[in-house]
Design a protein around this motif. Structure first.
Motif: not given
Length: 139
Positions: A6-20, A51-60
């Protein structure tokens, strides 16, 4: 096993948001930031990003904490907290105040542009820190 996945999946999603965000906001620097449409669009992009980073980083952070990785959990919690603070008290409120004065005061457009650049720099530092941590600290 499940918490680290879960942490790694959330981290990947977070990296996508940051890159986007980085790739999406960089071309917007060509705008003069002197019209209501420009400032509204840029403010909206920052708001969606936070709004995308807050829940994603929290899940990670939760995933890393339950997987026994306190340093990674702390880092992700700091990213989520910084996004919350920037959205609630720092960046978005300042953008809103400046947007109201942009047509009348030329200096407001310059300040809005500076705020845009600072937000991008903070994102780039966070993106670099996450990438560095994943490659150098080891899970």
């Amino acid at each position: 096993m499940v918490p680290i996945v879960i942490a790694l999946m959330a981290t990947v999603v977070l990296l996508v948001w940051m890159g986007f965000f980085m790739m999406g906001s960089l071309p917007l620097l060509v705008l003069k930031h002197d019209t209501a449409l420009d400032s509204r669009f840029i403010r909206g992009l920052f708001d969606v990003y936070y709004l995308a980073v807050m829940p994603t980083a929290s899940a990670a952070a939760f995933g890393y904490a339950t997987a026994g990785k306190p340093l990674f959990a702390l880092g992700m919690a700091l990213i989520a907290g910084l996004a919350f603070v920037q959205r609630r008290w720092l960046v978005i409120p300042r953008m809103d105040r400046l947007r109201d004065t942009i047509p009348a005061i030329d200096a407001s457009a310059l300040q809005f542009r500076r705020l845009h650049v600072v937000g991008m720099v903070v994102n780039a530092v966070q993106l670099g820190a996450v990438a560095w941590a994943l490659t150098r600290l080891g899970l």
